[in-house]
Design an enzyme around this catalytic site. Structure first.
Site, PDB file in Angstrom:
ATOM      1  N   GLU A  96     -25.343   0.085 122.117  1.00 25.46           N
ATOM      2  CA  GLU A  96     -25.575   0.088 123.571  1.00 25.46           C
ATOM      3  C   GLU A  96     -27.054  -0.006 123.946  1.00 25.46           C
ATOM      4  O   GLU A  96     -27.589   0.834 124.665  1.00 25.46           O
ATOM      5  CB  GLU A  96     -24.913   1.320 124.195  1.00 25.46           C
ATOM      6  CG  GLU A  96     -23.414   1.358 123.989  1.00 25.46           C
ATOM      7  CD  GLU A  96     -22.746   2.605 124.549  1.00 25.46           C
ATOM      8  OE1 GLU A  96     -23.461   3.449 125.132  1.00 25.46           O
ATOM      9  OE2 GLU A  96     -21.523   2.738 124.411  1.00 25.46           O
ATOM     10  N   ASN A 112     -23.239  -3.120 118.645  1.00 28.70           N
ATOM     11  CA  ASN A 112     -22.059  -2.626 119.351  1.00 28.70           C
ATOM     12  C   ASN A 112     -22.422  -2.301 120.795  1.00 28.70           C
ATOM     13  O   ASN A 112     -23.435  -1.632 121.056  1.00 28.70           O
ATOM     14  CB  ASN A 112     -21.541  -1.358 118.647  1.00 28.70           C
ATOM     15  CG  ASN A 112     -20.169  -0.932 119.119  1.00 28.70           C
ATOM     16  OD1 ASN A 112     -19.215  -1.687 119.000  1.00 28.70           O
ATOM     17  ND2 ASN A 112     -20.059   0.284 119.644  1.00 28.70           N
ATOM     18  N   HIS A 141     -13.802  -0.863 126.687  1.00 31.21           N
ATOM     19  CA  HIS A 141     -13.297   0.251 127.495  1.00 31.21           C
ATOM     20  C   HIS A 141     -12.961  -0.319 128.879  1.00 31.21           C
ATOM     21  O   HIS A 141     -13.857  -0.619 129.668  1.00 31.21           O
ATOM     22  CB  HIS A 141     -14.354   1.352 127.627  1.00 31.21           C
ATOM     23  CG  HIS A 141     -14.662   2.046 126.341  1.00 31.21           C
ATOM     24  ND1 HIS A 141     -13.735   2.792 125.658  1.00 31.21           N
ATOM     25  CD2 HIS A 141     -15.820   2.114 125.611  1.00 31.21           C
ATOM     26  CE1 HIS A 141     -14.291   3.288 124.556  1.00 31.21           C
ATOM     27  NE2 HIS A 141     -15.544   2.886 124.508  1.00 31.21           N
ATOM     28  N   GLU A 183     -13.561  -0.369 120.372  1.00 33.04           N
ATOM     29  CA  GLU A 183     -13.294   0.907 121.048  1.00 33.04           C
ATOM     30  C   GLU A 183     -12.266   0.736 122.163  1.00 33.04           C
ATOM     31  O   GLU A 183     -12.366   1.350 123.224  1.00 33.04           O
ATOM     32  CB  GLU A 183     -14.598   1.498 121.604  1.00 33.04           C
ATOM     33  CG  GLU A 183     -15.688   1.673 120.559  1.00 33.04           C
ATOM     34  CD  GLU A 183     -16.945   2.365 121.079  1.00 33.04           C
ATOM     35  OE1 GLU A 183     -16.875   2.992 122.168  1.00 33.04           O
ATOM     36  OE2 GLU A 183     -17.984   2.297 120.405  1.00 33.04           O
ATOM     37  N   ASP A 204      -9.634   0.903 124.846  1.00 30.96           N
ATOM     38  CA  ASP A 204      -8.701   1.739 125.601  1.00 30.96           C
ATOM     39  C   ASP A 204      -8.656   1.208 127.022  1.00 30.96           C
ATOM     40  O   ASP A 204      -9.527   0.468 127.465  1.00 30.96           O
ATOM     41  CB  ASP A 204      -9.045   3.241 125.545  1.00 30.96           C
ATOM     42  CG  ASP A 204     -10.450   3.596 125.984  1.00 30.96           C
ATOM     43  OD1 ASP A 204     -11.085   2.794 126.705  1.00 30.96           O
ATOM     44  OD2 ASP A 204     -10.927   4.684 125.621  1.00 30.96           O
TER      45      ASP A 204
END
Length: 363
Positions: free
Chosen positions: A162, A207, A243, A273, A275
């Site tokens: 990030e 990432n 996300h 990741e 979701d």
């Protein structure tokens, strides 16, 4: 679009939905096996082990360690800076080793996460003013020690996590504010050197979130890859966190386009990741879960559509009981593929369909 099976469940209650979904096949789809049978390295999950209730929850562990469901595990926290170097040059690998032992015992690979990030740093890093050379030495020492200790037990490392703001610029962080943009490239240089010292084949990734569809931040991520390549610094892939919000997930076409952009640069992509959270209650309605299932389908299908350049998909934990969402986004939740009582949601079966291109009745 995925099959009409889940849409047909709209008129059912939550419990009836779970029962009907479970009856669509003689056994639930083995998601990791389906992924591997269809050209991916894994279908994986994050896990926050050790140190949480997950560590002793037998129902959770039974699912987590079934390598037909999951072929990869990502440590949600245990390899981050505050846990691995709590005091300067004093390293604690106990949690990371526990995680790797659990994964290896059950035949799961591990994406090690992460080496350099602005969050979850030890107090000794953030509580003083550093010169650029001093903090660069701290970063190098941390990277060398973690990569050296865990070695080839890690399939890959998220070297920097990030780094980008929404407008594509570097985010403010102790690393950027002290060292400048060069911190990013130095981190990969140090990671490459550390990997070479191990003699192992360890992949190095960038990432981030918000880089899953075309836009200024995604373009900035492409440019970071290009700059590393121009300097002949190792970069093997990009992790797309993914996300998302129910009803607000990028389209299949948008996700495919972004992934193709990374692959065209000669690096792998992986969904790291995934979701899909509800931004407000109720979380368990048939209509809401059908939309969520479509959103999961779209994300996984985009990985399938771009071919072997997308190596796999990892969900950010798999059961709502242990999701990070409610604590980080108060009032939101229901983000994973199992509900709070470990019932599989329609999203679970939609993933199976995305992996195979066929209804879950033949999964």
């Amino acid at each position: 679009m995925y099959s009409s099976l889940l849409t047909s469940l709209l008129a059912l209650t939550t419990v009836e939905t779970a029962v009907a979904a479970s009856q669509c096949t003689a056994r639930p789809p083995f998601l990791n096996k389906l992924a591997q049978d269809n050209g991916k390295l894994w279908f994986g999950t994050a896990a926050d082990i050790p140190g949480t209730a997950e560590q002793t929850d037998t129902q959770y562990l039974k699912i987590l360690t079934n390598n037909k469901y999951f072929g990869e595990m990502t440590p949600a926290n245990m390899m981050k800076f505050m846990y691995t170097e709590p005091e300067q040059n004093v390293f604690n690998f106990t949690g990371g080793d526990y995680f790797l032992d659990l994964a290896e015992k059950n035949g799961l690979r591990v994406r090690c996460h992460n080496l350099v990030w602005n969050s979850q740093l030890s107090d000794w890093v953030t509580s003083r003013n550093w010169t650029a050379p001093e903090l660069t030495a701290v970063m190098k020492n941390h990277i060398y020690n973690l990569v050296g200790h865990f070695g080839g037990r890690c399939y890959s490392w998220d070297v920097v996590n990030e780094a980008l703001a929404g407008d594509g610029s570097f985010s403010s962080s102790i690393w950027y504010d002290t060292i400048g943009s060069e911190y990013f490239f130095l981190a990969y240089q140090f990671a490459q050197e550390a990997v070479e010292q191990t003699g192992a084949d360890i992949k190095l990734y960038y990432n981030d979130y918000g880089i899953e569809s075309p836009g200024v931040k995604t373009t900035a991520a492409y440019n970071l890859v290009k700059e590393l390549q121009s300097r002949k610094i190792k970069i093997d892939g990009v992790g797309l966190e993914s996300h998302f919000e129910v009803g607000g997930t990028p389209s299949v076409a948008a996700q495919v386009a972004a992934k193709q952009g990374y692959i065209a640069l000669g690096v792998d992509v992986v969904v790291t990741e995934l979701d899909v959270r509800f931004v407000q209650a109720p979380f368990y309605t048939a209509a809401g879960e059908a939309t969520q299932a479509q959103n999961y389908y779209d994300s996984v299908a985009s990985c399938m559509k771009v071919g072997p350049g997308c190596i796999g998909v990892t969900v950010w934990d798999f059961v709502d009981k242990y999701s990070w969402v409610p604590s980080s986004f108060p009032g939101q939740g229901g983000a994973t593929i199992y509900n709070d009582t470990f019932q599989r949601k329609p999203a679970f079966y939609a993933i199976g369909e995305a992996l195979t291109g066929a209804p879950c009745t033949v999964c």
